[in-house]
Design a protein around this motif. Structure first.
Motif, PDB file in Angstrom:
ATOM      1  N   SER A 221     -51.071  -1.256  21.840  1.00 47.26           N
ATOM      2  CA  SER A 221     -50.953   0.139  21.809  1.00 47.26           C
ATOM      3  C   SER A 221     -49.451   0.482  22.260  1.00 47.26           C
ATOM      4  O   SER A 221     -48.695   1.217  21.790  1.00 47.26           O
ATOM      5  CB  SER A 221     -51.960   1.172  22.085  1.00 47.26           C
ATOM      6  OG  SER A 221     -53.157   0.911  21.462  1.00 47.26           O
ATOM      7  N   GLU A 222     -49.264   0.097  23.358  1.00 49.19           N
ATOM      8  CA  GLU A 222     -48.133   0.209  24.168  1.00 49.19           C
ATOM      9  C   GLU A 222     -46.832  -0.403  23.502  1.00 49.19           C
ATOM     10  O   GLU A 222     -45.817   0.253  23.226  1.00 49.19           O
ATOM     11  CB  GLU A 222     -48.087  -0.232  25.666  1.00 49.19           C
ATOM     12  CG  GLU A 222     -48.963   0.347  26.659  1.00 49.19           C
ATOM     13  CD  GLU A 222     -50.411   0.003  26.521  1.00 49.19           C
ATOM     14  OE1 GLU A 222     -50.832  -0.654  25.628  1.00 49.19           O
ATOM     15  OE2 GLU A 222     -51.365   0.661  26.981  1.00 49.19           O
ATOM     16  N   ALA A 223     -47.294  -1.499  23.031  1.00 51.56           N
ATOM     17  CA  ALA A 223     -45.947  -2.209  22.284  1.00 51.56           C
ATOM     18  C   ALA A 223     -45.577  -1.396  20.926  1.00 51.56           C
ATOM     19  O   ALA A 223     -44.653  -1.183  20.704  1.00 51.56           O
ATOM     20  CB  ALA A 223     -46.314  -3.564  21.961  1.00 51.56           C
ATOM     21  N   GLY A 224     -46.746  -0.957  20.286  1.00 52.46           N
ATOM     22  CA  GLY A 224     -46.245  -0.289  19.081  1.00 52.46           C
ATOM     23  C   GLY A 224     -45.553   1.130  19.452  1.00 52.46           C
ATOM     24  O   GLY A 224     -44.564   1.659  18.759  1.00 52.46           O
ATOM     25  N   ALA A 225     -45.888   1.791  20.649  1.00 48.23           N
ATOM     26  CA  ALA A 225     -45.372   3.123  20.815  1.00 48.23           C
ATOM     27  C   ALA A 225     -43.906   2.854  21.198  1.00 48.23           C
ATOM     28  O   ALA A 225     -42.911   3.516  20.775  1.00 48.23           O
ATOM     29  CB  ALA A 225     -46.339   3.730  21.832  1.00 48.23           C
TER      30      ALA A 225
END
Length: 279
Positions: A221-225
Motif C-alpha cells: 500500500s505504501e509502495a503504491g501511494a
C-alpha cells in the motif's frame, strides 16, 4: 568548493598577517580587497567569466600575498564552472604545488577529477583530505559514495558514520545513508532517509528509491501511494514504471504488470532487469 565570503576571510587573514592593516583607515580602498569583493559578487551572480578576471587581477596586484592560495583554489572551481576543466586541474595543481597540505584545493581538485571521469585520482585526493582532516564531511560524502558504488561497503559505512555525526539530517547524509542501506539490503533502515530526501526535493529517483524499499519490505500500500505520487510529477519516468510493474506483479495483476514493464523498457529501463521481474 568555492569558499564563500572570501572578502571577509581575506580581511581577517591580512589583518592577522600584518597588524598594520587593522589600523589603516582606507583599508576598504585597497585595490586587492576591492577586486576580491568584485570577484565574490560575480560568483554569487553566476558571472564566472567576470569572477575569473577579477581573481586574476587581484593576484596580479599582490603576487606575493599568502591569501592568493585561497584565490587560486577558488579560480580553479570558477574554471570548472565554465567547463574549462583541464585548466581547472592545472590551476589547482599550482595551488597544491605551492602548498601541498592545502586540503581545500585538494578537495576541489578531486571534484574536478571526478567530473572528468578520473575516478581513481579523485578517490585518492578525497582520501588524502580525510587523512589530513578526518572530520571533513564533504570529503567523507564523496569518498564514501565512490566507495559504495565501487563495491567497498566497509569504507562507505565508515565514511557515512562520520558524515552522520558531522551533518545529521542534511541532504548529503540522507542521500548517503539511503543509498547505503538500500544497496545492502537494509531497506527498512533506508525508508526514513528517502522520506526525508523527498521533503528536501521531490526528485523521481527518491520516489523510486522509496517505492523500492517499500516493495522489498512487503509494504504494498505504501509502495503504491509513493509510486502514484511520483507519477503525478514524473509521468514518463522509467524507474517508476519498473516499480509499478513490480507492484502489480506482487498484487497478481499480471496484465498490468507486463504493460508497465513494456513501458519502462520503452522509456529506457534495462530490458534484462525488467524481465527478471517475471522469472
Amino acid at each position: 568548493m568555492i569558499l564563500r565570503n572570501t572578502l571577509f576571510i581575506l580581511l581577517a587573514l591580512l589583518a592577522f598577517a600584518n597588524p598594520l592593516y587593522a589600523a589603516v583607515d582606507n583599508f576598504e580602498e585597497d585595490p586587492y580587497v576591492i577586486l576580491c569583493g568584485e570577484a565574490d559578487r560575480a560568483i554569487d551572480a553566476g558571472n564566472y567569466e567576470e569572477a575569473a578576471a577579477r581573481i586574476i587581477d587581484a593576484m596580479a596586484v599582490k603576487p606575493s600575498s599568502p591569501t592568493n592560495l585561497m584565490l587560486l583554489s577558488n579560480l580553479g572551481m570558477v574554471y570548472s564552472y565554465l567547463g574549462r576543466d583541464s585548466l581547472a586541474v592545472a590551476t589547482l595543481d599550482e595551488a597544491l604545488r605551492r602548498e601541498p597540505k592545502m586540503t581545500m584545493a585538494k578537495a576541489n581538485r578531486a571534484k574536478v577529477l571526478l567530473k572528468l571521469g578520473r575516478d581513481k585520482e579523485a578517490f585518492a585526493d578525497f582520501g588524502d583530505v580525510i587523512e589530513a582532516d578526518s572530520l571533513n564531511a564533504d570529503a567523507r560524502y564523496y569518498h564514501g559514495m565512490m566507495a559504495l558504488y565501487g563495491g567497498d561497503m566497509n569504507t562507505a559505512e565508515t565514511d557515512f558514520k562520520v558524515l552522520e555525526k558531522r551533518m545529521p539530517g542534511s541532504v548529503e547524509t540522507c542521500a548517503a545513508l539511503s543509498a547505503l542501506y538500500s544497496m545492502t539490503g537494509r531497506d527498512r533502515e533506508a525508508i526514513p532517509y528517502f522520506k526525508e530526501l523527498l521533503i528536501y526535493e521531490p526528485a523521481p529517483e527518491y520516489y523510486a528509491g522509496l517505492a523500492g524499499c517499500y516493495l522489498a519490505t512487503g509494504e504494498l500500500s505504501e509502495a503504491g501511494a509513493t509510486i502514484n505520487e511520483g507519477m503525478k510529477l514524473y509521468p514518463e519516468d522509467a524507474e517508476l514504471y519498473y516499480y509499478r510493474a513490480w507492484l502489480n506483479r506482487d498484487r497478481f495483476l499480471m496484465d498490468d504488470a507486463r504493460a508497465d514493464a513494456d513501458k519502462a523498457v520503452k522509456l529506457g529501463a534495462s530490458p534484462t532487469r525488467v524481465q527478471s521481474l517475471f522469472k
